[in-house]
Design a protein around this motif. Sequence first.
Motif, mmCIF file in Angstrom:
data_model
loop_
_atom_site.group_PDB
_atom_site.id
_atom_site.type_symbol
_atom_site.label_atom_id
_atom_site.label_comp_id
_atom_site.label_asym_id
_atom_site.label_seq_id
_atom_site.Cartn_x
_atom_site.Cartn_y
_atom_site.Cartn_z
ATOM 1 N N LEU A 6 0.835 -1.206 0.000
ATOM 2 C CA LEU A 6 0.000 0.000 0.000
ATOM 3 C C LEU A 6 0.869 1.255 0.000
ATOM 4 N N THR A 7 1.908 1.254 0.818
ATOM 5 C CA THR A 7 2.790 2.416 0.878
ATOM 6 C C THR A 7 3.486 2.647 -0.462
ATOM 7 N N THR A 8 3.916 1.562 -1.109
ATOM 8 C CA THR A 8 4.583 1.681 -2.405
ATOM 9 C C THR A 8 3.627 2.220 -3.463
ATOM 10 N N ALA A 9 2.370 1.767 -3.444
ATOM 11 C CA ALA A 9 1.382 2.225 -4.426
ATOM 12 C C ALA A 9 1.085 3.703 -4.247
ATOM 13 N N LEU A 10 0.974 4.138 -2.980
ATOM 14 C CA LEU A 10 0.691 5.563 -2.736
ATOM 15 C C LEU A 10 1.878 6.448 -3.114
ATOM 16 N N THR A 11 3.067 5.918 -2.994
ATOM 17 C CA THR A 11 4.256 6.687 -3.378
ATOM 18 C C THR A 11 4.261 6.958 -4.874
ATOM 19 N N LYS A 12 3.749 6.041 -5.669
ATOM 20 C CA LYS A 12 3.693 6.247 -7.110
ATOM 21 C C LYS A 12 2.795 7.426 -7.492
ATOM 22 N N PHE A 13 1.844 7.780 -6.634
ATOM 23 C CA PHE A 13 0.974 8.933 -6.883
ATOM 24 C C PHE A 13 1.586 10.242 -6.402
ATOM 25 N N GLY A 14 2.831 10.206 -5.920
ATOM 26 C CA GLY A 14 3.506 11.417 -5.488
ATOM 27 C C GLY A 14 3.465 11.654 -3.999
ATOM 28 N N LEU A 15 3.006 10.702 -3.231
ATOM 29 C CA LEU A 15 2.927 10.876 -1.783
ATOM 30 C C LEU A 15 4.310 10.645 -1.180
ATOM 31 N N THR A 16 4.751 11.606 -0.355
ATOM 32 C CA THR A 16 6.065 11.527 0.280
ATOM 33 C C THR A 16 5.895 11.724 1.787
ATOM 34 N N VAL A 17 6.523 10.856 2.555
ATOM 35 C CA VAL A 17 6.459 10.944 4.008
ATOM 36 C C VAL A 17 7.697 11.649 4.519
ATOM 37 N N PHE A 18 7.550 12.440 5.583
ATOM 38 C CA PHE A 18 8.697 13.112 6.204
ATOM 39 C C PHE A 18 8.426 13.208 7.699
ATOM 40 N N GLY A 19 9.489 13.497 8.411
ATOM 41 C CA GLY A 19 9.398 13.619 9.875
ATOM 42 C C GLY A 19 10.084 12.439 10.541
ATOM 43 N N ALA A 20 11.275 12.709 11.033
ATOM 44 C CA ALA A 20 12.023 11.678 11.746
ATOM 45 C C ALA A 20 12.860 12.347 12.814
ATOM 46 N N LYS A 21 13.261 11.572 13.840
ATOM 47 C CA LYS A 21 14.076 12.107 14.915
ATOM 48 C C LYS A 21 15.422 12.575 14.357
ATOM 49 N N GLY A 22 15.851 13.741 14.811
ATOM 50 C CA GLY A 22 17.120 14.294 14.376
ATOM 51 C C GLY A 22 17.002 15.268 13.212
ATOM 52 N N ASP A 23 15.810 15.399 12.619
ATOM 53 C CA ASP A 23 15.640 16.361 11.519
ATOM 54 C C ASP A 23 15.654 17.791 12.048
ATOM 55 N N PRO A 24 16.271 18.744 11.324
ATOM 56 C CA PRO A 24 16.183 20.151 11.738
ATOM 57 C C PRO A 24 14.730 20.610 11.739
ATOM 58 N N PHE A 25 14.417 21.407 12.727
ATOM 59 C CA PHE A 25 13.027 21.873 12.830
ATOM 60 C C PHE A 25 12.739 22.865 11.709
ATOM 61 N N ASP A 26 11.651 22.636 10.983
ATOM 62 C CA ASP A 26 11.214 23.509 9.886
ATOM 63 C C ASP A 26 9.783 23.933 10.194
ATOM 64 N N PRO A 27 9.588 25.187 10.571
ATOM 65 C CA PRO A 27 8.235 25.602 10.966
ATOM 66 C C PRO A 27 7.222 25.517 9.833
ATOM 67 N N THR A 28 7.685 25.460 8.578
ATOM 68 C CA THR A 28 6.739 25.354 7.469
ATOM 69 C C THR A 28 6.250 23.922 7.277
ATOM 70 N N ARG A 29 6.946 22.941 7.887
ATOM 71 C CA ARG A 29 6.558 21.537 7.717
ATOM 72 C C ARG A 29 6.296 20.830 9.054
ATOM 73 N N HIS A 30 6.841 21.367 10.112
ATOM 74 C CA HIS A 30 6.683 20.718 11.417
ATOM 75 C C HIS A 30 5.767 21.549 12.316
ATOM 76 N N GLU A 31 5.015 20.838 13.079
ATOM 77 C CA GLU A 31 4.174 21.476 14.105
ATOM 78 C C GLU A 31 4.710 21.040 15.473
ATOM 79 N N ALA A 32 5.296 22.010 16.181
ATOM 80 C CA ALA A 32 5.909 21.684 17.475
ATOM 81 C C ALA A 32 4.839 21.635 18.568
ATOM 82 N N VAL A 33 4.832 20.497 19.272
ATOM 83 C CA VAL A 33 3.878 20.342 20.375
ATOM 84 C C VAL A 33 4.596 20.399 21.723
#
Length: 220
Positions: A154-181
């Motif tokens: 399912l994940t592979t099929a959705l990726t073919k439609f342009g879906l990209t996942v992001f957000g992992a530990k150690g990533d620089p904080f980007d206020p345009t993509r991350h919501e800090a809780v």
Amino acid sequence: MTDAQEPAAPEAPAAEADAVEETVTAEAPPEPEAEEEKPVEGEIVDEEFTVHAPPTEAPNQAAAQGTTDDAHQHGLGAELAALRTELDERTRDVQRVSAEYANYRKRVDRDRALVVEQASANVLGALLPILDDLDRARDHGDLVGPFGAVADQLTTALTKFGLTVFGAKGDPFDPTRHEAVAHLTSAEVTEPTCIDVMRRGYLLGERLLRPALVAVADPE
């Protein structure tokens, strides 16, 4: 008898002489006319010729002809100028229509792409909660066996439609993509950094479908 009484001589012979002279004169043949000399073959004959000067037009007629020619040329010039003006106008019309059509094509293509992207975003957005459940199951070690294989497909099929996942530990904080809780301070970081991810974010191409929920550590 004396000489005075001698009878007069007859005058008949004189009359006859006059009659003979008249007869000779009347019967004399006419003198032959002088024959026209014919040119001998090969002989160059000088013939007289007359040079006729071209007729000169009257001054008024020449002036009238010149005026007519000038008027004709002026009329042709005016007609040519009108044709050039009309051609320039038609050329500008064609250029304007071509530019409008090009803009219309670009606008249609852009709108079509936006409609397709919006439709895909709606479908994929509805599937994001399912992907969140799969992530939690994977974190707990429950995503194994055939169920895990289906999740991967399912994940592979959705990726073919342009879906990209992001957000992992150690990533620089980007206020345009991350919501800090949550915000913490740490000596281990030199810039705001994501130290924990509660929910991953997703992109559709360059479009943000959902920001990632993260905890951020700021440098001390």
